[in-house]
Design a protein around this motif. Structure first.
Motif, PDB file in Angstrom:
ATOM      1  N   LEU A 157      -2.930 -42.883  15.833  1.00 36.96           N
ATOM      2  CA  LEU A 157      -3.547 -43.780  14.823  1.00 36.96           C
ATOM      3  C   LEU A 157      -4.362 -45.557  15.868  1.00 36.96           C
ATOM      4  O   LEU A 157      -4.818 -45.915  15.228  1.00 36.96           O
ATOM      5  N   TYR A 158      -3.576 -45.376  16.898  1.00 30.20           N
ATOM      6  CA  TYR A 158      -4.222 -46.499  18.227  1.00 30.20           C
ATOM      7  C   TYR A 158      -6.187 -46.165  18.298  1.00 30.20           C
ATOM      8  O   TYR A 158      -6.758 -47.057  18.293  1.00 30.20           O
ATOM      9  N   GLN A 159      -6.547 -44.956  19.030  1.00 31.05           N
ATOM     10  CA  GLN A 159      -7.255 -44.032  19.065  1.00 31.05           C
ATOM     11  C   GLN A 159      -8.559 -43.941  18.288  1.00 31.05           C
ATOM     12  O   GLN A 159      -9.158 -44.575  19.195  1.00 31.05           O
ATOM     13  N   TYR A 160      -7.926 -44.220  17.447  1.00 31.66           N
ATOM     14  CA  TYR A 160      -8.583 -43.283  15.977  1.00 31.66           C
ATOM     15  C   TYR A 160      -8.859 -44.117  15.226  1.00 31.66           C
ATOM     16  O   TYR A 160     -10.183 -43.551  14.090  1.00 31.66           O
ATOM     17  N   PHE A 165      -0.545 -51.883  14.505  1.00 35.60           N
ATOM     18  CA  PHE A 165       0.937 -51.503  14.763  1.00 35.60           C
ATOM     19  C   PHE A 165       1.211 -50.198  14.303  1.00 35.60           C
ATOM     20  O   PHE A 165       2.001 -49.098  14.008  1.00 35.60           O
ATOM     21  N   SER A 166       0.639 -48.939  15.416  1.00 31.95           N
ATOM     22  CA  SER A 166       0.553 -48.063  16.493  1.00 31.95           C
ATOM     23  C   SER A 166       1.687 -47.346  16.167  1.00 31.95           C
ATOM     24  O   SER A 166       2.590 -45.969  15.600  1.00 31.95           O
ATOM     25  N   ARG A 167       2.346 -48.116  17.344  1.00 35.54           N
ATOM     26  CA  ARG A 167       3.578 -47.637  17.934  1.00 35.54           C
ATOM     27  C   ARG A 167       4.329 -48.031  16.733  1.00 35.54           C
ATOM     28  O   ARG A 167       5.862 -47.059  16.843  1.00 35.54           O
ATOM     29  N   GLN A 168       4.637 -48.794  16.036  1.00 33.61           N
ATOM     30  CA  GLN A 168       5.771 -49.064  14.482  1.00 33.61           C
ATOM     31  C   GLN A 168       5.571 -47.909  13.696  1.00 33.61           C
ATOM     32  O   GLN A 168       6.411 -47.481  13.677  1.00 33.61           O
TER      33      GLN A 168
END
Length: 315
Positions: A157-160, A165-168
């Motif tokens: 979610l973060y890289q692409y 809020f990818s971790r959440q």
């Protein structure tokens, strides 16, 4: 069903290839064939080899381009049901390994893929989580969401997707799937919304947009195959031939920019004051800065607002 899709940067992409008669071109992302149709309008005779891994697009093209596929026309179309990562192998199989005069890519998801809810690409339609461009592959969005680790989902979610809020979101996904499988797009949308602060949800675009984009990229290995395909494109295109690439994400554009830059410059070995006399660049940049859509095009087609076109010529 008609393939309703507005091609982005249509004239800019094809005109920058400098299309000529009796040449061979590759449409690496055929889709609805919009760019190929415009290319055919610019020449009296020539060949286009169209790649698409989506069987739906291939089947519709067989009807739309029946005359060009029949071999009776001076403008000839050859369809390849495969991902553009296998560019070189397919061209060799077809007997076109002697060289291509121009290659063009449109890396956006086609409107029909998004608008056909059952494909599971869109947060606007409720469907099983899928997102496979090639329906024959095993990996789909359902598998990632329900079986990958929290860290791996967060990284995707973060890289692409550049999702802050990818971790959440990843943590919430894992919490929910412990209770029951996450099967549909709307289930995932609700999870994403619940993981993002309410104040953030009220601003910007749809709160699930970045996550859905990221999952689609991961499912289809889009960034990996782009880099490999571009290297093959540089190899198979003839001297004087050109490569046009439309991107819609910063990650894609960085890959194209970096690769074009690498092959258009001479690398000076460490310790040498200048490049060896016999070293020459492989590419020439036709557009040093990316070509973007005009205000008029953005008004007509909102998809074009994030599009960037880069063009290079083989030396």
């Amino acid at each position: 069903m008609e393939f309703k899709h507005k091609s982005v940067l249509l004239h800019e992409t094809i005109d920058n290839l400098n299309p000529q008669n009796n040449k061979v071109y590759v449409d690496a992302t055929f889709g609805g064939g919009g760019h190929t149709s415009y290319l055919f309008s610019k020449i009296d005779q020539g060949t286009v080899i169209g790649f698409d891994q989506d069987e739906y697009a291939i089947n519709l093209a067989k009807t739309k381009f029946a005359a060009e596929l029949s071999g009776k026309e001076k403008k000839k179309l050859i369809l390849v049901h495969d991902n553009f990562s296998h560019l070189k192998d397919n061209l060799e199989r077809l007997g076109y390994n002697r060289g291509i005069d121009g290659i063009f890519y449109d890396l956006g998801v086609s409107s029909p893929q998004l608008d056909r809810g059952e494909r599971g690409f869109s947060y606007r339609f409720d469907a099983r989580l899928d997102m496979r461009m090639n329906q024959e592959q095993e990996l789909d969005a359902y598998t990632i969401v329900n079986t990958w680790s929290e860290k791996d989902i967060s990284d995707v979610l973060y890289q692409y997707g550049d999702e802050k809020f990818s971790r959440q979101i990843a943590r919430k996904i894992v919490e929910v799937r412990k209770v029951h499988p996450i099967e549909t797009t709307f289930q995932l949308v609700d999870i994403i919304k619940s993981a993002i602060p309410a104040a953030v949800r009220r601003t910007g675009g749809h709160p699930a947009k970045k996550s859905f984009q990221a999952l689609r990229v991961a499912v289809n290995h889009e960034l990996d195959v782009l880099s490999e395909s571009l290297k093959e494109a540089i190899e198979v295109v003839k001297p004087g031939g050109r490569i046009s690439v439309i991107t819609f994400q910063s990650h894609e554009d960085k890959i194209v920019k970096k690769l074009f830059k690498k092959y258009s410059e001479v690398e000076i070995p460490r310790g040498m004051p200048m490049a060896p006399a016999d070293s020459k660049p492989i590419l020439k940049l036709i557009s040093r800065k990316p070509i973007i859509a005009t205000e008029e095009e953005v008004e007509r087609n909102n998809r074009s607002h994030s599009a960037k076109l880069r063009v290079a010529e083989k030396l």
